[in-house]
Write a protein that holds these residues in place. Structure first.
Motif, short mmCIF file in Angstrom:
data_model
loop_
_atom_site.label_atom_id
_atom_site.label_comp_id
_atom_site.label_asym_id
_atom_site.label_seq_id
_atom_site.Cartn_x
_atom_site.Cartn_y
_atom_site.Cartn_z
N GLN A 88 -8.22 -3.74 5.09
CA GLN A 88 -9.03 -4.72 4.36
C GLN A 88 -9.89 -4.03 3.31
O GLN A 88 -10.04 -4.52 2.18
CB GLN A 88 -9.94 -5.48 5.34
N ARG B 79 -9.19 -4.88 -5.43
CA ARG B 79 -9.37 -6.17 -6.11
C ARG B 79 -10.69 -6.19 -6.86
O ARG B 79 -10.82 -6.80 -7.92
CB ARG B 79 -9.33 -7.30 -5.08
N ARG C 108 -7.77 -2.98 0.24
CA ARG C 108 -7.39 -4.14 -0.57
C ARG C 108 -8.60 -4.72 -1.31
O ARG C 108 -8.49 -5.14 -2.47
CB ARG C 108 -6.75 -5.21 0.31
N LEU D 268 0.85 -1.20 0.00
CA LEU D 268 0.00 0.00 0.00
C LEU D 268 0.88 1.24 0.00
O LEU D 268 1.88 1.30 0.71
CB LEU D 268 -0.92 0.03 1.22
#
Length: 219
Positions: free
Chosen positions: A118, A125, A121, A31
């Motif tokens: 979380q 995705r 990410r 990140l």
């Protein structure tokens, strides 16, 4: 080969909040915080200049609010980033409007560091819904006054309808594939068809459209 880091822009009018977010995110592998903005107008400018993968956008900001900033970012860039709205109240009508104009999800300001990481990410995705139960509750609450039939509902195949229901439940492509007994590539094709027929850009807007059209009923 190491994958490229997820590039993030932070948009919040409080510098202390931006600093806290930067410290948390930059401590995580993969990140990278590449820019910050203190106003909605600045957020639009910074995103256009830097082309991040994810934007964390405060809802209430000076000059233009996070809703309008999100809308401008998503409608004026050829390859727009994923936008996550950061808010104090999860049932806020402002949050629902941000989701309607294209935000991929929302994050509460009281979220833990793990939930923040979380969320970034997950939206990067983009094969699952960010906090599905909260998004469903928000859609069920605010879609009632907007409910209207939509022609795309009749154009969905049986498989596409099934996939949309699983999407609304927050299942990933792999989880949907396991439920349906097909390969992930087949699910990806169905998801793409659902997004095309509903006229939206990602799973969150598909869920909003499903509730506003009456395809999904509040439980």
């Amino acid at each position: 080969m190491t994958p490229a880091p997820i590039r993030i822009v932070l948009a919040d009018d409080e510098s202390m909040v931006r600093t806290a977010l930067r410290v948390i995110l930059c401590a995580e592998p993969g990140l990278e915080v590449v820019g910050e903005a203190a106003t909605g107008a600045e957020a639009v400018s910074v995103v256009r200049e830097l082309g991040p993968d994810v934007v964390l956008m405060d809802v209430r900001m000076p000059e233009i609010d996070g809703i309008r900033a999100t809308e401008q970012i998503l409608t004026t860039l050829d390859t727009p980033p994923r936008v996550v709205v950061v808010t104090t109240f999860e049932n806020d009508a402002y949050v629902y409007e941000a989701l309607r104009v294209g935000a991929s999800g929302f994050l509460l300001k009281r979220a833990s560091a793990d939930e923040l990481v979380q969320a970034v990410r997950l939206v990067a995705r983009s094969d699952s819904l960010l906090f599905p139960s909260a998004v469903r509750a928000l859609a069920a609450e605010h879609a009632r006054g907007r409910r209207r039939p939509a022609p795309w509902v009749a154009r969905l195949t049986g498989r596409e309808s099934e996939v949309l229901r699983y999407m609304a439940a927050g299942l990933t492509n792999a989880e949907i594939a396991a439920r349906m007994g097909v390969g992930p590539a087949t699910v990806k094709t169905h998801v793409a068809a659902v997004l095309a027929k509903t006229g939206v850009r990602d799973r969150t807007q598909a869920v909003i459209a499903a509730y506003e059209s009456g395809f999904m009923k509040p439980s």
